[in-house]
Design a protein around this motif. Structure first.
Motif, short mmCIF file in Angstrom:
data_model
loop_
_atom_site.label_atom_id
_atom_site.label_comp_id
_atom_site.label_asym_id
_atom_site.label_seq_id
_atom_site.Cartn_x
_atom_site.Cartn_y
_atom_site.Cartn_z
N ASN A 132 55.43 78.77 39.92
CA ASN A 132 56.86 79.10 39.82
C ASN A 132 57.27 79.11 38.36
O ASN A 132 56.87 78.20 37.60
N ILE A 192 60.77 79.20 36.07
CA ILE A 192 62.23 79.10 36.16
C ILE A 192 62.79 79.10 34.74
O ILE A 192 62.41 78.26 33.91
N SER A 242 68.41 75.09 34.78
CA SER A 242 68.14 76.53 34.92
C SER A 242 69.44 77.31 34.72
O SER A 242 70.53 76.74 34.75
N GLU A 277 67.87 79.17 42.81
CA GLU A 277 66.51 79.45 42.32
C GLU A 277 65.56 79.37 43.52
O GLU A 277 65.51 78.34 44.19
N ILE A 288 62.12 78.72 45.04
CA ILE A 288 60.92 77.99 44.59
C ILE A 288 59.86 78.06 45.69
O ILE A 288 60.14 77.75 46.85
#
Ligand code: ATP
Length: 354
Positions: free
Chosen positions: A241, A243, A254, A316, A318
């Motif tokens: 991942n 970010i 983030s 976000e 994930i």
């Protein structure tokens, strides 16, 4: 047995396209070195230059300490196994395997004994009288390897030798090639675009991208300590991942406002104020009951041995990989926790890992 040394090797095709932009790799004697990278990164070009099938625009290729830039392919004492096997259809398995020795006018009895030995190593004993069309894909692949073994070369070169096989056979054959390498100890350079093949077979991996080396290292070194975003994203499946965000007040925040714990051991004094990328592999995320980051499961895939989930945490998404059987439902809420010891921070501009 031999070493292979590439020093600042470049390849400019007559069209003017620079496919290899200055690559240096040292392959010690007996090593199995895998060149891996996405399609078009220049790995086949590099292998063909080592084999002598492609001219070298600049830099040097040395085999066992001797520069071979102007040595023809037949004088390099190298055997190459191609993706399409390149067997002669009108010759039997035995004749295919012994052909290189025959044209060298080797003693027929010696050739027969070498072919017999290679056939027994590869389990081809009962197929020596068959023609390529009477063989399965895996058997043809073994004949192609047998042809290389019979020559007893200083170096083996493999160019994506398993890509025409189905998934199960690929797994079996990569085990066989590795076992063969352990048995013969011949220096080997193996090209693939498949990072799992690279991870499972290599002593050393060279990650290539756009004609340049991104990183060289042992498989687990690349997995644990990728030099940059490219290697981090290329090695590992499902992919790490990434970010985007910044470090603020001792945490990573983030762009959408998700707060993540900083990777363990990070020296804040060395982290710039600007844009960063946080990296965490799906398998380094745990499902938790009460603490941790809350999110919504937007995708769930269970294979029996593991569960892959995409969890929307404050905007976000994930990817998570759980190895235990969890009672999860798509659309439901869950909590996850990041293993800080396995998290990374990258410079968003240069891609370099801190
Ligand atoms: P793949 O995994 O798809 O085989 P690769 O990493 O092995 O890719 P190469 O075959 O080495 O890549 O090609 C590298 C680059 O050089 C590609 O962009 C390709 O289009 C280009 N290229 C290859 N052969 C030639 C040629 N004869 N003339 C011009 N460009 C070429």
């Amino acid at each position: 047995m031999a070493t292979v040394d590439l020093k600042d090797v470049k390849k400019v095709y007559p069209s003017g396209f620079e496919a290899v932009k200055g690559v240096s790799i040292a392959v010690p004697d007996k090593e199995l070195c895998v060149l891996v990278g996405p399609s078009g990164c220049g790995k086949s070009t590099l292998l063909r230059m080592i084999a002598g099938l492609e001219t070298i625009s600049s830099g040097t290729v040395a085999i066992d300490g001797k520069i071979v830039n102007s040595t023809g392919p037949t004088e390099r004492d190298i055997a190459m196994v191609f993706q399409n096997y390149a067997l002669y259809p009108h010759m039997t398995v035995a004749d295919n395997m012994g052909f290189a020795l025959k044209i060298k006018k080797a003693d027929p009895a010696d050739t027969a004994s070498r072919v017999g030995r290679a056939a027994s190593i590869l389990g081809l004993d009962k197929l020596l009288d068959r023609y390529p069309r009477q063989l399965s894909g895996g058997q043809r692949q073994r004949v192609a390897m047998g042809r290389a073994i019979v020559r007893d070369p200083q170096v083996f070169l493999f160019d994506e030798p398993l890509s025409n096989l189905d998934a199960k056979l690929r797994v079996q054959m990569r085990g066989e090639i590795k076992a063969l390498h352990q048995r013969l100890g011949t220096t080997t350079i193996y090209v693939t675009h498949d990072q799992i093949e690279a991870m499972t077979m290599a002593d050393k991996i060279v990650v290539l991208h756009d004609g340049l080396v991104e990183q060289i290292g042992a498989p687990l070194d690349l997995y644990d300590r990728p030099a940059n975003l490219f290697v981090a994203g290329f090695i590992g499946s499902p992919a790490m991942n990434f970010i985007a965000g910044r470090v603020e007040e001792g945490v990573f925040r983030s762009a959408s406002g998700l707060t993540l714990p900083l990777p363990e051991g990070i020296n804040l004094a060395k982290i710039p104020v600007g844009e960063l990328i946080y990296g965490i592999r799906p398998e380094h995320i745990r499902a938790t009951i009460s603490q941790g980051i809350a999110g919504t499961i937007v995708l769930l895939e269970a294979t029996g041995s593991e569960i892959f989930a995409r969890v929307d945490c404050a905007g976000e998404e994930i990817s998570c990989l759980f190895r235990e059987r969890l009672a999860l439902k798509q659309g439901a809420q869950m909590r996850i926790e990041i293993d800080r010891a396995c998290a990374h921070l990258f410079d968003a501009k240069t891609g370099r890992r801190f």
